[in-house]
Design an enzyme around this catalytic site. Structure first.
Site, short mmCIF file in Angstrom:
data_model
loop_
_atom_site.label_atom_id
_atom_site.label_comp_id
_atom_site.label_asym_id
_atom_site.label_seq_id
_atom_site.Cartn_x
_atom_site.Cartn_y
_atom_site.Cartn_z
N CYS A 2 0.79 -1.19 0.01
CA CYS A 2 -0.08 -0.02 0.02
C CYS A 2 0.73 1.19 -0.16
O CYS A 2 2.04 1.08 0.12
CB CYS A 2 -0.81 0.08 1.22
SG CYS A 2 -1.90 -1.41 1.42
N ARG A 27 1.56 1.89 -6.06
CA ARG A 27 1.68 0.79 -4.83
C ARG A 27 0.45 0.05 -4.66
O ARG A 27 0.44 -0.98 -4.06
CB ARG A 27 2.26 1.41 -3.45
CG ARG A 27 3.75 2.29 -3.87
CD ARG A 27 3.83 2.71 -2.41
NE ARG A 27 4.27 1.84 -1.40
CZ ARG A 27 5.60 1.25 -1.48
NH1 ARG A 27 6.32 1.44 -2.22
NH2 ARG A 27 5.62 0.19 -0.45
N TRP A 74 -3.86 -1.93 -1.32
CA TRP A 74 -3.83 -2.99 -2.24
C TRP A 74 -4.33 -4.31 -1.28
O TRP A 74 -3.25 -4.53 -0.45
CB TRP A 74 -2.33 -3.08 -3.11
CG TRP A 74 -2.35 -4.26 -3.98
CD1 TRP A 74 -2.37 -4.13 -5.40
CD2 TRP A 74 -1.80 -5.69 -3.76
NE1 TRP A 74 -2.13 -5.32 -5.91
CE2 TRP A 74 -2.02 -6.24 -4.92
CE3 TRP A 74 -1.35 -6.18 -2.50
CZ2 TRP A 74 -1.60 -7.76 -5.31
CZ3 TRP A 74 -1.24 -7.63 -2.91
CH2 TRP A 74 -1.22 -8.26 -4.14
N ASN A 100 0.50 -0.37 6.25
CA ASN A 100 0.98 -1.28 4.93
C ASN A 100 1.62 -2.38 5.27
O ASN A 100 2.73 -2.34 6.19
CB ASN A 100 2.11 -0.23 4.11
CG ASN A 100 2.79 -1.01 3.04
OD1 ASN A 100 2.24 -1.94 2.42
ND2 ASN A 100 4.03 -0.46 2.48
N GLY A 101 1.25 -3.73 4.82
CA GLY A 101 2.04 -4.92 5.58
C GLY A 101 0.94 -5.79 5.94
O GLY A 101 -0.41 -5.70 5.58
N GLU A 481 10.92 -12.06 -20.61
CA GLU A 481 10.70 -10.78 -20.17
C GLU A 481 9.58 -10.13 -21.09
O GLU A 481 8.71 -9.30 -20.52
CB GLU A 481 12.05 -9.78 -19.95
CG GLU A 481 11.71 -8.43 -19.84
CD GLU A 481 10.96 -8.28 -18.46
OE1 GLU A 481 10.73 -9.14 -17.57
OE2 GLU A 481 10.52 -7.04 -18.39
N LYS A 485 5.88 -8.71 -19.95
CA LYS A 485 5.33 -7.49 -20.22
C LYS A 485 4.03 -7.63 -20.77
O LYS A 485 2.98 -6.86 -20.35
CB LYS A 485 6.19 -6.79 -21.40
CG LYS A 485 7.54 -6.06 -20.81
CD LYS A 485 7.36 -4.92 -19.65
CE LYS A 485 7.36 -5.45 -18.43
NZ LYS A 485 8.40 -5.60 -17.39
N GLU A 488 1.37 -8.69 -18.15
CA GLU A 488 1.24 -7.80 -17.16
C GLU A 488 0.13 -6.73 -17.41
O GLU A 488 -0.75 -6.25 -16.64
CB GLU A 488 2.40 -7.15 -16.82
CG GLU A 488 3.45 -7.77 -16.01
CD GLU A 488 4.65 -6.94 -15.70
OE1 GLU A 488 4.95 -6.57 -14.29
OE2 GLU A 488 5.43 -6.51 -16.73
N HIS A 504 8.49 -30.15 -27.72
CA HIS A 504 8.11 -30.97 -26.55
C HIS A 504 6.88 -30.84 -25.83
O HIS A 504 6.78 -31.26 -24.67
CB HIS A 504 9.44 -31.19 -25.71
CG HIS A 504 10.77 -31.65 -26.23
ND1 HIS A 504 10.95 -32.94 -26.90
CD2 HIS A 504 11.87 -30.93 -26.43
CE1 HIS A 504 12.27 -32.93 -27.10
NE2 HIS A 504 12.84 -31.70 -27.14
N LYS A 603 3.46 -2.24 -8.00
CA LYS A 603 4.80 -1.95 -8.16
C LYS A 603 5.98 -2.58 -7.43
O LYS A 603 6.69 -3.15 -7.78
CB LYS A 603 4.95 -0.32 -8.22
CG LYS A 603 6.53 0.02 -8.58
CD LYS A 603 6.87 0.14 -10.09
CE LYS A 603 8.22 0.38 -10.49
NZ LYS A 603 8.41 -0.48 -11.83
C1 G6P Z 1 6.42 -6.41 -8.66
C2 G6P Z 1 6.57 -5.41 -9.98
C3 G6P Z 1 7.51 -6.03 -10.88
C4 G6P Z 1 8.82 -6.07 -10.45
C5 G6P Z 1 8.67 -7.09 -9.18
C6 G6P Z 1 10.20 -7.08 -8.49
O1 G6P Z 1 5.87 -7.65 -9.18
O2 G6P Z 1 4.93 -5.45 -10.54
O3 G6P Z 1 7.67 -5.00 -12.19
O4 G6P Z 1 9.71 -6.65 -11.34
O5 G6P Z 1 7.81 -6.69 -8.40
O6 G6P Z 1 10.35 -5.72 -7.94
P1 G6P Z 1 11.78 -5.35 -7.61
O7 G6P Z 1 11.53 -3.83 -7.03
O8 G6P Z 1 12.13 -6.39 -6.49
O9 G6P Z 1 12.59 -5.14 -8.87
#
Ligand code: G6P
Length: 608
Positions: A2, A27, A74, A100-101, A481, A485, A488, A504, A603
């Site tokens: 959060c 967040r 969140w 937050n937590g 990656e 993307k 997501e 396979h 994030k």
């Molecule tokens: C979340 C974000 C990702 C990120 C991951 C790790 O899942 O949505 O975009 O890659 O956390 O985050 P960090 O801050 O440890 O790179």
């Protein structure tokens, strides 16, 4: 997960809180709320949904005062509803808390408080804190908060405001991040630096097990036992503009376009012409480098994908065995750490709970820790022996782009430097790689010029149900990656496959018209990739290749090609991912999604 914001000073608190929440919305964004002390009482406004619902609510029913707290949520405990939104208050409305937590023992505490007559308004774990403080309050808020915290287990950053003592905010931290911003006659609190940038660049990081009492005159930090902690403020070099959209429709697009600049920053002052790399913040002794037996790359999400590239680079350039691990797996799998080991923890935020836990585990097993991160003063930097900053500037969009690219550059520099010190790289190769690194910002700019072509592709494929990404070696890591993307932000089902694995199993899903992105930048496996492209073409796939611009053969085999400038194969991931980022962005835009705040994601994941 959060976002927390707090303000005490001489100005109207509400606009500051809302502005901070806007900057922290990445967040968490399923509900938001504020509490302001009006001079007589605490007034709470909160609403489920995006921040704009709260903004509508406060414009209809404003609250005025010079001290207040705000939260963007969140959800972890309790659905995202109006009543589960923070702040939460005690029975009488004299104490408000944002958090937050996760309070792990909240059920047991809630039952106990219930039995003693407390009435709860929400299903959250947070609310128990407000009631615990209410019960413990005997004229000293700090003491009451200390008591409440001593009963709670888990991860938290909390901020408390009370009408009993409205001249202060009390904040505590255990694992979840919290930063104090210092001003002249005013003080702020926030989960992250970008929320403070419009007001101050003088900050202080609250650490685990600390309590901060925030007043208009500054901050007093103590341990949970009440001992005073002396700290020096940190001066942040980011400026407020860096955390704004600057004319772009989304932060993600802005951050994709910032990549050439970010690469330049990451490299700045670190490459010298004598073939040496100076990694400020990293001081691995010669004897350590000589004896190094294994490198563990540990991370989550996109940072893990950077770790996969890092493993390849380290093994190739320094000839040290390396392993890339998901932090959430490594920490529970009893890793074998013998002899001289280095754990490279990669995290944009430096706050990801699983990454931090894995780091602690590896440290306990005797490994040295090197952090690769973006955020100065983040928890990871304090856990690590060495810190290599990626200098990407604030990354706001949930889907990480510029942090990934700059992590790759940081890992490349580390691998080259270890290789040089272990005499594993011939001089000629070393110089070619350094030259290649210097050329990257310009070449990344060239790739960005392909944006109109990628937009056309995105329009064509935006409504497909499945999209596959294939590659070999480093291209496989890039495929992973690219696929992440897309998932997501566009919510299109996608998988990344090592191209040799296709037959396979997954080849069964490749039928007429299914798009397959084929990454073809690894020259030593190019022939094999061409065969894999033929395999999917024979099943009717529409193939989009990412290949060097001089590779005419690939271009003649596929339906579309996105050319990238030729580079050393070890550096190609840094360029090859850019069109895939743009593709994900434009597919999501075609499908009308909220690109900077994709559903269910945040994030920074500060819960396990
Ligand atoms: C979340 C974000 C990702 C990120 C991951 C790790 O899942 O949505 O975009 O890659 O956390 O985050 P960090 O801050 O440890 O790179």
């Amino acid at each position: 997960m959060c976002g927390i914001m707090g303000y005490i000073g001489g100005r109207d608190a509400l606009p500051i809180l809302l502005d901070g929440l806007r900057r922290l919305e990445y967040r968490g964004y399923d509900s938001a709320g504020v509490a302001v002390y009006t001079g007589e009482r605490l007034e709470i406004r909160k609403a489920a949904g995006k921040l704009r619902r709260l903004v509508e609510m406060v414009s209809a029913a404003p609250v005025q005062g010079t001290v207040g707290i705000g939260h963007t949520r969140w959800a972890t405990h309790g659905n995202p509803t109006d009543y589960n939104a923070h702040p939460h208050s005690d029975c009488r409305g004299h104490i408000v808390v944002i958090h937050n937590g996760i309070i792990e023992n909240f059920l047991e505490l809630k039952e106990e408080l219930h039995r003693r007559g407390h009435r709860f308004q929400s299903e959250t774990d947070t609310e128990v804190l407000a009631h615990l403080i209410e019960e413990a309050y005997e004229g000293d808020l700090e003491r009451a908060v200390r008591h409440a915290i001593s009963r709670a287990r888990g991860a938290y950053a909390i901020v408390v405001l009370s009408s009993h003592e409205p001249d202060k905010l009390i904040a505590c931290r255990q694992i979840s991040p919290l930063i104090v911003g210092l001003g002249d006659g005013e003080t702020w609190l926030a989960s992250d630096i970008p929320a403070l940038l419009p007001y101050t660049r003088k900050v202080m990081v609250i650490e685990d097990g600390e309590m901060a009492t925030i007043t208009r005159d500054g901050v007093r930090i103590t341990t949970l036992n009440g001992e005073v902690v002396e700290k020096t403020p940190i001066h942040v070099t980011w400026d407020a503009e860096m955390a704004e959209r600057g004319g772009y429709p989304h932060f993600m697009l802005k951050e994709i376009h910032e990549q050439p600049r970010a690469l330049q920053e990451t490299l700045m002052g670190r490459l010298d012409h004598a073939g040496q790399i100076s990694l400020d913040g990293v001081s691995l002794p010669d004897i350590f480098v000589e004896r190094l037996e294994k490198v563990w790359l540990v991370a989550c999400g996109t940072a893990y994908h950077a770790g996969l590239v890092g493993k390849w680079l380290l093994e190739h350039l320094s000839r040290i065995p390396a392993e890339a691990d998901l932090a959430s797996e490594l920490r529970y799998r009893d890793p074998l750490v013998f002899g001289t080991n280095l754990t490279v923890a990669i995290s944009q935020s430096g706050e990801t709970a699983d990454t931090l836990a894995a780091v602690r585990e590896m440290k306990a097993r005797g490994s040295r820790i090197l952090a690769i991160t973006n955020v100065v003063g983040s928890t990871l930097t304090r856990e690590a022996d060495d810190v290599l900053y990626i200098r990407a500037g604030p990354e706001i969009a949930v889907a990480s782009t510029k942090a990934y690219l700059t992590m790759l550059v940081a890992l490349t520099m580390l691998a080259i430097e270890l290789g040089r010190r272990r005499k594993a790289i011939p001089d000629e190769r070393l110089n070619a790689l350094l030259y290649g690194l210097r050329e990257l910002p310009g070449k990344a700019q060239d790739v960005l010029r392909r944006e109109p072509e990628v937009l056309e592709l995105a329009k064509r494929y935006a409504h497909c149900q499945d999209i596959f990404f294939i590659g070999r070696g480093l291209d496989y890591a890039v495929a992973m990656e690219g696929s992440l993307k897309l998932k997501e932000i566009s919510y299109v089902h996608s998988e990344a496959l090592a191209a040799g694995e296709l037959k396979h199993g997954t080849l069964a899903l490749v039928t007429d018209g299914v798009p397959v992105f084929a990454l073809c930048t690894q020259r030593h496996v190019r022939e094999k990739m061409l065969s894999n492209i033929q395999e999917v073409k024979a099943r009717g796939a529409m193939v989009v290749a990412v290949a060097y611009e001089d590779d005419r053969e690939v271009a003649s085999l596929v339906d579309h090609v996105i050319p990238i400038p030729p580079v050393d194969d070890l550096l190609s991931p840094i360029l090859a991912i850019i069109p895939l980022q743009l593709f994900a962005y434009y597919v999501a835009r075609e499908r009308g999604h909220d690109i900077d705040q994709p559903r269910n994601l945040a994030k920074s994941v500060t819960v396990e």
